[in-house]
Design a protein around this motif. Structure first.
Motif, PDB file in Angstrom:
ATOM      1  N   ALA A  28      -6.016  13.877   3.868  1.00 14.86           N
ATOM      2  CA  ALA A  28      -6.534  12.765   3.203  1.00 14.86           C
ATOM      3  C   ALA A  28      -5.820  11.709   3.245  1.00 14.86           C
ATOM      4  O   ALA A  28      -6.130  10.613   3.486  1.00 14.86           O
ATOM      5  CB  ALA A  28      -7.045  13.181   1.706  1.00 14.86           C
ATOM      6  N   ASP A  29      -4.285  11.906   3.055  1.00 11.98           N
ATOM      7  CA  ASP A  29      -3.360  10.712   3.133  1.00 11.98           C
ATOM      8  C   ASP A  29      -3.186  10.101   4.495  1.00 11.98           C
ATOM      9  O   ASP A  29      -3.434   9.016   4.512  1.00 11.98           O
ATOM     10  CB  ASP A  29      -1.991  11.217   2.709  1.00 11.98           C
ATOM     11  CG  ASP A  29      -1.819  11.619   1.448  1.00 11.98           C
ATOM     12  OD1 ASP A  29      -2.470  11.291   0.496  1.00 11.98           O
ATOM     13  OD2 ASP A  29      -0.573  12.410   0.930  1.00 11.98           O
ATOM     14  N   THR A  67       0.925  -1.285   0.245  1.00  5.29           N
ATOM     15  CA  THR A  67      -0.281   0.099   0.050  1.00  5.29           C
ATOM     16  C   THR A  67       0.756   1.360  -0.262  1.00  5.29           C
ATOM     17  O   THR A  67       1.824   1.494   0.916  1.00  5.29           O
ATOM     18  CB  THR A  67      -0.878   0.024   1.291  1.00  5.29           C
ATOM     19  OG1 THR A  67      -1.927  -1.190   1.254  1.00  5.29           O
ATOM     20  CG2 THR A  67      -1.729   1.154   1.246  1.00  5.29           C
ATOM     21  N   ILE A  97       0.411   5.402  -0.431  1.00  6.79           N
ATOM     22  CA  ILE A  97      -0.706   6.454  -0.394  1.00  6.79           C
ATOM     23  C   ILE A  97       0.076   7.677  -0.621  1.00  6.79           C
ATOM     24  O   ILE A  97       0.790   8.129   0.026  1.00  6.79           O
ATOM     25  CB  ILE A  97      -1.603   6.459   0.983  1.00  6.79           C
ATOM     26  CG1 ILE A  97      -2.224   5.085   1.125  1.00  6.79           C
ATOM     27  CG2 ILE A  97      -2.523   7.549   1.092  1.00  6.79           C
ATOM     28  CD1 ILE A  97      -2.855   4.870   2.397  1.00  6.79           C
ATOM     29  N   TYR A  98      -0.534   8.196  -1.694  1.00  5.14           N
ATOM     30  CA  TYR A  98      -0.220   9.947  -1.990  1.00  5.14           C
ATOM     31  C   TYR A  98      -1.195  10.522  -2.750  1.00  5.14           C
ATOM     32  O   TYR A  98      -1.429  10.170  -3.937  1.00  5.14           O
ATOM     33  CB  TYR A  98       1.325   9.877  -2.532  1.00  5.14           C
ATOM     34  CG  TYR A  98       1.568  11.283  -2.868  1.00  5.14           C
ATOM     35  CD1 TYR A  98       1.960  12.098  -1.809  1.00  5.14           C
ATOM     36  CD2 TYR A  98       1.740  12.145  -4.016  1.00  5.14           C
ATOM     37  CE1 TYR A  98       2.197  13.479  -2.074  1.00  5.14           C
ATOM     38  CE2 TYR A  98       1.703  13.331  -4.348  1.00  5.14           C
ATOM     39  CZ  TYR A  98       2.116  14.054  -3.240  1.00  5.14           C
ATOM     40  OH  TYR A  98       2.430  15.318  -3.287  1.00  5.14           O
ATOM     41  N   THR A  99      -1.911  11.482  -2.129  1.00  7.40           N
ATOM     42  CA  THR A  99      -2.879  12.063  -3.028  1.00  7.40           C
ATOM     43  C   THR A  99      -2.630  13.658  -3.140  1.00  7.40           C
ATOM     44  O   THR A  99      -3.632  14.390  -3.716  1.00  7.40           O
ATOM     45  CB  THR A  99      -4.469  11.994  -2.169  1.00  7.40           C
ATOM     46  OG1 THR A  99      -4.369  12.773  -1.042  1.00  7.40           O
ATOM     47  CG2 THR A  99      -4.815  10.506  -2.208  1.00  7.40           C
ATOM     48  N   ALA A 100      -1.652  14.053  -2.657  1.00  4.46           N
ATOM     49  CA  ALA A 100      -1.100  15.663  -2.711  1.00  4.46           C
ATOM     50  C   ALA A 100      -1.859  16.176  -1.583  1.00  4.46           C
ATOM     51  O   ALA A 100      -1.822  17.578  -1.627  1.00  4.46           O
ATOM     52  CB  ALA A 100      -1.185  16.038  -4.016  1.00  4.46           C
ATOM     53  N   ASP A 101      -2.828  15.563  -0.819  1.00  5.27           N
ATOM     54  CA  ASP A 101      -3.435  16.124   0.176  1.00  5.27           C
ATOM     55  C   ASP A 101      -3.381  15.789   1.526  1.00  5.27           C
ATOM     56  O   ASP A 101      -3.605  14.403   1.946  1.00  5.27           O
ATOM     57  CB  ASP A 101      -5.085  16.044  -0.083  1.00  5.27           C
ATOM     58  CG  ASP A 101      -6.114  16.771   1.133  1.00  5.27           C
ATOM     59  OD1 ASP A 101      -5.303  17.127   2.227  1.00  5.27           O
ATOM     60  OD2 ASP A 101      -7.147  16.764   0.878  1.00  5.27           O
ATOM     61  N   ARG A 102      -2.348  16.188   2.380  1.00  5.54           N
ATOM     62  CA  ARG A 102      -1.749  15.310   3.601  1.00  5.54           C
ATOM     63  C   ARG A 102      -2.895  14.881   4.570  1.00  5.54           C
ATOM     64  O   ARG A 102      -2.840  13.701   5.075  1.00  5.54           O
ATOM     65  CB  ARG A 102      -0.903  16.522   4.106  1.00  5.54           C
ATOM     66  CG  ARG A 102       0.021  15.869   5.553  1.00  5.54           C
ATOM     67  CD  ARG A 102       1.350  16.649   5.678  1.00  5.54           C
ATOM     68  NE  ARG A 102       1.864  16.347   6.966  1.00  5.54           N
ATOM     69  CZ  ARG A 102       2.863  15.250   6.999  1.00  5.54           C
ATOM     70  NH1 ARG A 102       3.014  14.793   5.830  1.00  5.54           N
ATOM     71  NH2 ARG A 102       3.159  14.679   8.182  1.00  5.54           N
ATOM     72  N   GLU A 104      -6.345   2.119   6.235  1.00  2.42           N
ATOM     73  CA  GLU A 104      -5.628   0.784   5.968  1.00  2.42           C
ATOM     74  C   GLU A 104      -4.908   0.276   7.100  1.00  2.42           C
ATOM     75  O   GLU A 104      -4.818  -1.041   7.249  1.00  2.42           O
ATOM     76  CB  GLU A 104      -4.264   1.301   5.004  1.00  2.42           C
ATOM     77  CG  GLU A 104      -4.895   1.795   3.623  1.00  2.42           C
ATOM     78  CD  GLU A 104      -5.395   0.489   2.960  1.00  2.42           C
ATOM     79  OE1 GLU A 104      -5.096  -0.632   2.887  1.00  2.42           O
ATOM     80  OE2 GLU A 104      -6.320   0.958   2.228  1.00  2.42           O
ATOM     81  N   LEU A 123      -6.545   8.156   4.914  1.00  2.00           N
ATOM     82  CA  LEU A 123      -6.438   6.867   4.173  1.00  2.00           C
ATOM     83  C   LEU A 123      -5.553   5.918   4.923  1.00  2.00           C
ATOM     84  O   LEU A 123      -5.712   4.748   4.874  1.00  2.00           O
ATOM     85  CB  LEU A 123      -5.955   7.131   2.772  1.00  2.00           C
ATOM     86  CG  LEU A 123      -7.063   7.747   1.828  1.00  2.00           C
ATOM     87  CD1 LEU A 123      -6.534   8.110   0.564  1.00  2.00           C
ATOM     88  CD2 LEU A 123      -8.299   6.904   1.901  1.00  2.00           C
TER      89      LEU A 123
END
Length: 63
Positions: A25-26, A16, A18-23, A33, A29
């Motif tokens: 949200a990261d 897994t 996780i990187y969405t550029a939104d800390r 997990e 997530l």
């Protein structure tokens, strides 16, 4: 486990990333997990609680 990097490495060990550029949200997530890994008994209770403490600490830094 001592910091966020260690939590990320734990998740990476199970495939897994996780990187969405939104800390924020990261972090949410990652928490989901970690909960799922614990529910499926892939990680110990100590790993679970330590990871959650680190993630919550990081979340508090954002607020």
């Amino acid at each position: 486990m001592k910091n966020l990097y260690d939590v990320m490495q734990l998740l990476k060990r199970y495939g897994t990333i996780i990187y969405t550029a939104d800390r924020k949200a990261d972090l949410l997530l990652m928490e989901d997990e970690v909960r799922e890994l614990y529910r499926m008994q892939f990680i110990t209770a100590k790993e679970f609680s330590t990871a959650l403490l680190i993630l919550r600490s990081e979340q508090n830094k954002i607020r």
